[in-house]
Design a protein around this motif. Structure first.
Motif, PDB file in Angstrom:
ATOM      1  N   SER A  49       0.804  -1.265  -0.025  1.00  0.00           N
ATOM      2  CA  SER A  49      -0.144   0.002  -0.119  1.00  0.00           C
ATOM      3  C   SER A  49       0.880   1.452  -0.068  1.00  0.00           C
ATOM      4  N   LYS A  50       2.218   1.075   0.446  1.00  0.00           N
ATOM      5  CA  LYS A  50       3.012   2.507   0.349  1.00  0.00           C
ATOM      6  C   LYS A  50       4.211   1.805  -0.415  1.00  0.00           C
ATOM      7  N   SER A  51       4.404   2.077  -1.565  1.00  0.00           N
ATOM      8  CA  SER A  51       5.481   1.507  -2.262  1.00  0.00           C
ATOM      9  C   SER A  51       6.773   2.164  -1.972  1.00  0.00           C
ATOM     10  N   LEU A  52       7.725   1.320  -2.051  1.00  0.00           N
ATOM     11  CA  LEU A  52       9.199   1.865  -1.435  1.00  0.00           C
ATOM     12  C   LEU A  52       9.895   2.479  -2.619  1.00  0.00           C
ATOM     13  N   GLU A  53       9.074   2.815  -3.417  1.00  0.00           N
ATOM     14  CA  GLU A  53       9.644   3.477  -4.945  1.00  0.00           C
ATOM     15  C   GLU A  53      10.650   4.561  -4.610  1.00  0.00           C
ATOM     16  N   GLY A  54      11.628   4.452  -5.099  1.00  0.00           N
ATOM     17  CA  GLY A  54      12.727   5.568  -5.024  1.00  0.00           C
ATOM     18  C   GLY A  54      13.681   5.339  -3.825  1.00  0.00           C
ATOM     19  N   LEU A  55      13.427   4.260  -3.280  1.00  0.00           N
ATOM     20  CA  LEU A  55      14.443   4.196  -2.099  1.00  0.00           C
ATOM     21  C   LEU A  55      15.475   3.021  -2.612  1.00  0.00           C
ATOM     22  N   LYS A  56      16.752   3.665  -2.496  1.00  0.00           N
ATOM     23  CA  LYS A  56      17.651   2.812  -2.979  1.00  0.00           C
ATOM     24  C   LYS A  56      18.348   1.754  -1.874  1.00  0.00           C
ATOM     25  N   VAL A  57      18.431   0.428  -2.198  1.00  0.00           N
ATOM     26  CA  VAL A  57      18.642  -0.358  -1.186  1.00  0.00           C
ATOM     27  C   VAL A  57      19.811  -1.453  -1.841  1.00  0.00           C
ATOM     28  N   ALA A  58      20.887  -1.608  -0.557  1.00  0.00           N
ATOM     29  CA  ALA A  58      21.670  -2.668  -1.024  1.00  0.00           C
ATOM     30  C   ALA A  58      21.405  -3.875  -0.108  1.00  0.00           C
ATOM     31  N   ASN A  59      21.367  -4.955  -0.609  1.00  0.00           N
ATOM     32  CA  ASN A  59      20.725  -6.215  -0.036  1.00  0.00           C
ATOM     33  C   ASN A  59      21.957  -6.928   0.477  1.00  0.00           C
ATOM     34  N   TYR A  60      22.048  -7.053   1.774  1.00  0.00           N
ATOM     35  CA  TYR A  60      23.228  -7.606   2.527  1.00  0.00           C
ATOM     36  C   TYR A  60      22.733  -8.953   3.143  1.00  0.00           C
ATOM     37  N   TYR A  61      23.421 -10.204   2.636  1.00  0.00           N
ATOM     38  CA  TYR A  61      22.811 -11.418   3.281  1.00  0.00           C
ATOM     39  C   TYR A  61      23.865 -12.034   4.112  1.00  0.00           C
ATOM     40  N   GLY A  62      25.051 -11.512   4.215  1.00  0.00           N
ATOM     41  CA  GLY A  62      26.228 -12.139   5.243  1.00  0.00           C
ATOM     42  C   GLY A  62      26.631 -13.695   4.944  1.00  0.00           C
ATOM     43  N   CYS A  63      27.318 -14.231   5.853  1.00  0.00           N
ATOM     44  CA  CYS A  63      27.791 -15.473   5.807  1.00  0.00           C
ATOM     45  C   CYS A  63      26.779 -16.646   5.908  1.00  0.00           C
ATOM     46  N   MET A  64      26.228 -16.589   6.988  1.00  0.00           N
ATOM     47  CA  MET A  64      25.668 -17.737   7.488  1.00  0.00           C
ATOM     48  C   MET A  64      24.457 -18.279   6.923  1.00  0.00           C
ATOM     49  N   TYR A  65      23.861 -17.610   5.872  1.00  0.00           N
ATOM     50  CA  TYR A  65      22.735 -17.968   5.079  1.00  0.00           C
ATOM     51  C   TYR A  65      23.088 -18.781   3.761  1.00  0.00           C
ATOM     52  N   THR A  66      24.292 -18.657   3.501  1.00  0.00           N
ATOM     53  CA  THR A  66      24.686 -19.365   2.255  1.00  0.00           C
ATOM     54  C   THR A  66      26.108 -20.381   2.298  1.00  0.00           C
ATOM     55  N   ARG A  67      26.773 -19.989   3.364  1.00  0.00           N
ATOM     56  CA  ARG A  67      28.032 -20.787   3.398  1.00  0.00           C
ATOM     57  C   ARG A  67      28.006 -21.807   4.747  1.00  0.00           C
ATOM     58  N   PRO A  68      28.646 -22.999   4.632  1.00  0.00           N
ATOM     59  CA  PRO A  68      29.172 -23.506   3.270  1.00  0.00           C
ATOM     60  C   PRO A  68      28.010 -24.117   2.559  1.00  0.00           C
ATOM     61  N   ARG A  69      28.081 -24.313   1.449  1.00  0.00           N
ATOM     62  CA  ARG A  69      27.250 -24.905   0.493  1.00  0.00           C
ATOM     63  C   ARG A  69      26.585 -26.109   0.897  1.00  0.00           C
ATOM     64  N   HIS A  70      27.204 -27.183   1.293  1.00  0.00           N
ATOM     65  CA  HIS A  70      26.533 -28.754   1.589  1.00  0.00           C
ATOM     66  C   HIS A  70      25.521 -28.486   2.442  1.00  0.00           C
ATOM     67  N   ILE A  71      25.486 -27.611   3.587  1.00  0.00           N
ATOM     68  CA  ILE A  71      24.265 -27.737   4.448  1.00  0.00           C
ATOM     69  C   ILE A  71      22.939 -26.993   3.823  1.00  0.00           C
ATOM     70  N   PHE A  72      23.026 -26.735   2.622  1.00  0.00           N
ATOM     71  CA  PHE A  72      21.924 -26.069   2.032  1.00  0.00           C
ATOM     72  C   PHE A  72      21.491 -26.526   0.837  1.00  0.00           C
ATOM     73  N   PRO A  73      21.196 -27.945   0.964  1.00  0.00           N
ATOM     74  CA  PRO A  73      21.007 -28.641  -0.599  1.00  0.00           C
ATOM     75  C   PRO A  73      19.950 -28.274  -1.347  1.00  0.00           C
ATOM     76  N   GLU A  74      18.942 -27.505  -0.797  1.00  0.00           N
ATOM     77  CA  GLU A  74      17.783 -27.135  -1.528  1.00  0.00           C
ATOM     78  C   GLU A  74      18.285 -25.618  -2.540  1.00  0.00           C
ATOM     79  N   LYS A  75      19.258 -25.079  -2.147  1.00  0.00           N
ATOM     80  CA  LYS A  75      19.995 -24.070  -2.859  1.00  0.00           C
ATOM     81  C   LYS A  75      20.691 -24.233  -4.091  1.00  0.00           C
ATOM     82  N   ASP A  76      21.074 -23.634  -5.286  1.00  0.00           N
ATOM     83  CA  ASP A  76      21.669 -23.906  -6.271  1.00  0.00           C
ATOM     84  C   ASP A  76      21.059 -24.884  -7.060  1.00  0.00           C
ATOM     85  N   GLN A  77      19.728 -24.895  -7.041  1.00  0.00           N
ATOM     86  CA  GLN A  77      18.805 -26.058  -7.694  1.00  0.00           C
ATOM     87  C   GLN A  77      18.263 -25.529  -9.159  1.00  0.00           C
TER      88      GLN A  77
END
Lengths: 262, 316
Positions: free
Chosen positions: B156-184
């Protein structure tokens, strides 16, 4: 992908003479530079075995020295002396005295897992760094690092109550490391948070200092973990050929069920 | 990913077990508040895991990795065996990582199973068995439980015009083998270039900048024990975000979030390096886009003080 080279020539072993005449021939200047030779003879043949006996070090034997870990390393980008590939090489060769030259920075691994992600041999270099830092402390080569003191404070709280309370971890960590809590930047940080929520902030800070969060139905888990940790510590000391631990403050706390908390 | 899988997830994620973790009861309070508020606004249900304990975070594994496996397995055992939940959702990257790691170790390592069985028996609860539960992140929950199309309709209130850098960090993607559903392949999350947060915020109207340090490390493990390195790593992230034109860094982890906030202040105080970029949990941004007030998503608790920027953008 570049492999980060590590020169085995030490700057202090490079010798040049500004003025040197040998057999009537002037050999002054850098072109006559030579390297003082050194001999490594004190190999510790059990070094790899000892590191592998500690948690995280299990797969060090798989390493084939490709250097992907160092190439990916977060800390290496800040400090080029932080070189996991080189340390794994030294450990596998048994070159303990060479490893000692970097003993005070090995604990600085930030566990970002970039090395583990990049490693083609599943060495888990992050684990090897932790095992090596642990080995240095167990053997008495280094004091407990600030990171270890933090881990101990944190783990003791988790084992005692099932949960941590961040304010308590921070206060106790600063006390253990002898740092003042009133550091410029921490005070500024607190001010900035408090600016928008003075009353709620104060109440929450006050409450967390008084009432310690704890997990219900935890006491049996606490006892089971405590005895497991003591058993593992004993095993590790035996693997390293060490006697019984000297009951330092933190070790005593880690092995005693701390039911009432701090 | 087949289309039936997508539909399954949409149904399965409507009601999930919720594991907030210690940080969300402390410094990450605003993350907890905004996650719950966004879920409520979108009609998703959360059942908090009963009598949960700490997952072990980054610290307990350095004392003993298998104690960490046990700690995480106890949380999963309660969700699976006592609450009979098929899915547990953790917003904290550390908790999410540790639950995933425990799942992997219990499926692949006999000695981890042995230790978890032994401690669980003494602690008086059923041991967790690999495969009993699906562990997801708040990003998976919103991406698959709601999706961009639905989100776009609800904004209802668009974030239009807001410039965002998306920061995911380490623990969400590494190491790869514990996230078998990713990279599919198409539709799944990428471990080298994650995009779920980008997708959700784009659906809310935000302008995502090209940010090269999405999965860089903030030094969170040593935030206090090796502050100088952490400050350098954080400053690098803040500067890269500003160079990419970002006004806001969106975060998805309480450790990254408070690390960025703390070392932004520390860089200013200790190194004299001032950065202006604001740091907000992505759930705070989504909540605002869904019409919630800045206060109800806890934006006033953020140390980087984003309220002025939000007002200027007509979002608060």
């Amino acid at each position: 992908m570049p492999i980060h080279e590590k020169s085995l020539i030490r700057p202090e072993n490079i010798q040049a003479h500004d003025k040197l005449v040998l057999d009537g021939v002037d050999v002054s200047g850098h072109w006559s530079t030579f390297i003082q030779s050194r001999v490594v003879s004190d190999y510790n043949e059990r070094l790899q075995e000892e590191i592998a006996a500690l948690p995280g070090g299990e797969y060090i034997h798989r390493c084939w020295q490709c250097g992907s870990c160092t190439n990916a390393c977060t800390v290496n980008a800040v400090n080029p002396d932080f070189n996991p590939r080189f340390w794994i090489y030294l450990i596998r060769m048994g070159m303990e005295s060479e490893l000692m030259r970097d003993k005070d920075i090995i604990w600085q691994c930030v566990s970002c897992h970039k090395c583990t992600y990049a490693c083609p041999r599943d060495v888990v270099p992050e684990g090897v760094m932790k095992a090596t830092a642990h080995w240095l402390e167990l053997k008495g080569h280094t004091k407990k690092s600030a990171s270890t003191l933090f881990d101990e404070e944190f783990s003791e709280q988790v084992i005692a109550t099932g949960k941590i309370e961040e304010g308590r971890v921070i206060r106790n960590f600063f006390a253990r490391t002898g740092q003042p809590l009133m550091q410029d930047w921490l005070v500024e940080m607190a001010k900035r948070i408090a600016r928008r929520l003075p009353i709620k902030f104060g109440i929450r800070m006050g409450l967390s200092a008084l009432i310690r969060p704890r997990t219900r139905r935890w006491s049996k888990a606490r006892d089971a973990i405590t005895s497991y940790v003591a058993e593992q510590e004993q095993k590790q000391r035996e693997a390293l050929g060490l006697g019984d631990p000297v009951p330092a403050r933190s070790e005593a706390a880690a092995t005693t069920p701390n039911a009432k908390g701090v | 990913m087949s289309s039936t899988d997508v539909t399954d997830k949409k149904v399965r994620y409507q009601r999930v077990a919720y594991y907030p973790g210690c940080a969300l009861e402390g410094t990450g309070h605003a993350y907890n508040q905004s996650t719950r508020a966004v879920g409520k606004a979108l009609g998703l249900k959360l059942d908090e895991v009963r009598d949960w304990n700490c997952c072990g975070a980054m610290e307990v594994k350095n004392i003993d990795p298998k104690v960490q496996t046990y700690l995480s397995s106890r949380v999963m055992s309660i969700a699976a065996n006592e609450m009979h939940a098929p899915v547990v959702m953790a917003p904290c990257n550390g908790c999410y990582h540790n639950l995933k790691k425990a799942e992997y170790d219990l499926a692949h390592d006999a000695s981890s199973r042995e230790v978890v069985d032994r401690i669980s028996a003494k602690a008086g609860h059923a041991p967790y068995r690999a495969g009993q539960l699906e562990t997801i992140h708040v990003l998976d929950w919103l991406k698959h439980g709601v999706g961009e199309d639905e989100l776009r309709r609800r904004v209802s209130k668009s974030l239009e015009g807001l410039k965002v850098a998306n920061y995911y960090g380490c623990m969400y993607t590494r190491p790869r083998h514990i996230f078998p559903e990713k990279d599919q392949g198409a539709g799944s999350e990428s471990t080298s270039k994650p995009h779920f947060m980008d997708d959700l915020l784009a659906a809310a109207g935000a302008e995502n900048v090209e940010f090269p340090l999405k999965t860089a490390c903030c030094g969170g493990a040593h935030t206090l024990s090796d502050s100088d390195i952490s400050t350098k790593l954080v400053l690098n992230i803040l500067r890269a975000a500003e160079a990419a034109g970002a006004e806001v860094i969106a975060t998805e982890c309480p450790t990254c979030h408070s690390g960025l906030e703390m070392h932004q202040v520390r860089a200013e105080k200790v190194l004299g390096e001032r950065t202006k970029v604001k740091i907000l949990y992505f759930t705070q941004l989504l909540g605002i886009a869904l019409g919630l007030s800045a206060r109800s998503v806890g934006a006033h608790e953020n140390a980087s003080d984003p309220l002025e920027l939000l007002k200027k953008k007509g979002l608060a």
